[in-house]
Design an enzyme around this catalytic site. Structure first.
Site, PDB file in Angstrom:
ATOM      1  N   ASN A 111      45.689 -36.442  43.949  1.00  0.00           N
ATOM      2  CA  ASN A 111      45.448 -37.864  44.176  1.00  0.00           C
ATOM      3  C   ASN A 111      44.120 -38.038  44.901  1.00  0.00           C
ATOM      4  OD1 ASN A 111      46.143 -40.714  44.451  1.00  0.00           O
ATOM      5  ND2 ASN A 111      46.540 -40.303  46.608  1.00  0.00           N
ATOM      6  N   HIS A 113      42.339 -40.651  47.611  1.00  0.00           N
ATOM      7  CA  HIS A 113      42.688 -41.721  48.538  1.00  0.00           C
ATOM      8  C   HIS A 113      41.411 -42.195  49.245  1.00  0.00           C
ATOM      9  CE1 HIS A 113      45.225 -44.093  51.122  1.00  0.00           C
ATOM     10  NE2 HIS A 113      44.487 -43.695  52.140  1.00  0.00           N
ATOM     11  N   ASP A 145      52.405 -34.492  47.711  1.00  0.00           N
ATOM     12  CA  ASP A 145      53.729 -33.992  48.084  1.00  0.00           C
ATOM     13  C   ASP A 145      54.685 -35.173  48.144  1.00  0.00           C
ATOM     14  OD1 ASP A 145      53.246 -35.290  50.458  1.00  0.00           O
ATOM     15  OD2 ASP A 145      53.141 -33.466  51.675  1.00  0.00           O
TER      16      ASP A 145
HETATM   17  C1  GAR Z   1      39.936 -45.833  44.422  1.00  0.00           C
HETATM   18  O1  GAR Z   1      39.159 -46.263  45.498  1.00  0.00           O
HETATM   19  C2  GAR Z   1      41.048 -44.936  44.892  1.00  0.00           C
HETATM   20  O2  GAR Z   1      40.698 -44.148  45.988  1.00  0.00           O
HETATM   21  C3  GAR Z   1      42.104 -45.953  45.262  1.00  0.00           C
HETATM   22  O3  GAR Z   1      42.029 -46.927  44.255  1.00  0.00           O
HETATM   23  C4  GAR Z   1      40.689 -46.996  43.774  1.00  0.00           C
HETATM   24  C5  GAR Z   1      40.720 -46.877  42.266  1.00  0.00           C
HETATM   25  O4  GAR Z   1      39.454 -47.077  41.731  1.00  0.00           O
HETATM   26  N1  GAR Z   1      43.395 -45.358  45.308  1.00  0.00           N
HETATM   27  C6  GAR Z   1      44.312 -45.696  46.206  1.00  0.00           C
HETATM   28  O5  GAR Z   1      44.154 -46.573  47.026  1.00  0.00           O
HETATM   29  C7  GAR Z   1      45.613 -44.914  46.105  1.00  0.00           C
HETATM   30  N2  GAR Z   1      46.419 -45.140  47.260  1.00  0.00           N
HETATM   31  P1  GAR Z   1      39.147 -46.716  40.204  1.00  0.00           P
HETATM   32  O6  GAR Z   1      40.246 -47.385  39.359  1.00  0.00           O
HETATM   33  O7  GAR Z   1      37.824 -47.356  39.957  1.00  0.00           O
HETATM   34  O8  GAR Z   1      39.124 -45.236  40.047  1.00  0.00           O
END
Ligand code: GAR
Length: 205
Positions: A111, A113, A145
């Site tokens: 993932n 984050h 996890d």
């Molecule tokens: C990203 O900033 C990612 O880190 C976040 O969503 C965005 C997706 O951008 N993910 C989370 O917050 C997961 N908890 P993208 O669709 O342009 O890749």
């Protein structure tokens, strides 16, 4: 090492998937994206996948609102296995994944984050960092996890929080680093360079 066979799961714009596609196309990441699945019917990630001729589909997670569980989880696993995926990439997939998925792909669910974990898990982490008054922010690529944003950390990148930042400007700065961090983490995995001891990931360089 055989090349990684990635299933990419997303809910939004798909810019992280794009960075992985770009690395593969540039020949700097030995991997293939075998399917792209979204839990949002009109997610832009599906359009990006189509543009690159990647197998893609919307798969509903109903009746669940915030997690991938039950029959929906089974359907995701079935599709990913049928596509021959060996690694699951959560690229902006805005749901908690459950043990069933982790058991289907042991130590193979990653993932990204948008925070320097363990600070600011959960939603809108860049806004959490800004509201908290943090002076650095960043992103984390980690193995998933059973907890929320709690798995072993593979790669982290920092950015400064600037005076006058808005949530949008800070997120944009973090995303530049995300697009470096995810391909980097996958490169280590592709090179079989990662070992997990306890919760510490060791990288053989
Ligand atoms: C990203 O900033 C990612 O880190 C976040 O969503 C965005 C997706 O951008 N993910 C989370 O917050 C997961 N908890 P993208 O669709 O342009 O890749």
């Amino acid at each position: 090492m055989p090349k990684l066979r990635l299933a990419v799961l997303g809910s939004g714009s798909g810019s992280n998937m794009q960075s992985i596609v770009d690395a593969i196309e540039a020949g700097t990441l030995d991997a293939e994206i075998v399917c792209v699945l979204a839990d949002v019917a009109d997610a832009k990630i599906l359009e990006r996948a189509a543009r690159h001729n990647l197998s893609h589909q919307y798969v509903s997670c109903a009746p669940f609102k915030t997690k991938l569980d039950g029959d929906a989880q089974e359907e995701y696993i079935r599709i990913m296995k049928a596509a021959g995926a060996d690694t699951v990439v959560l690229a902006g997939f805005m749901r908690i994944v459950k043990q069933g998925l982790l058991d289907a792909f042991p130590n193979r669910v990653l993932n990204i984050h948008p925070a320097l974990l363990p600070a600011f898990p959960g939603l809108h982490s860049w806004k959490q960092a800004l509201d908290y008054g943090a002076k650095v922010a960043g992103c984390t690529v980690h193995f998933v996890d059973a907890g929320t944003d709690s798995g072993p950390i593979i790669v982290q990148k920092c950015v400064p929080v600037e005076e006058g930042d808005t949530p949008e400007s800070l997120h944009a700065r973090i995303q530049v680093q995300e697009h470096i961090a995810f391909p980097e983490a996958l490169r280590y995995l592709a090179a079989d360079a990662l070992t997990i001891k306890g919760r510490v990931v060791h990288i053989k360089r």
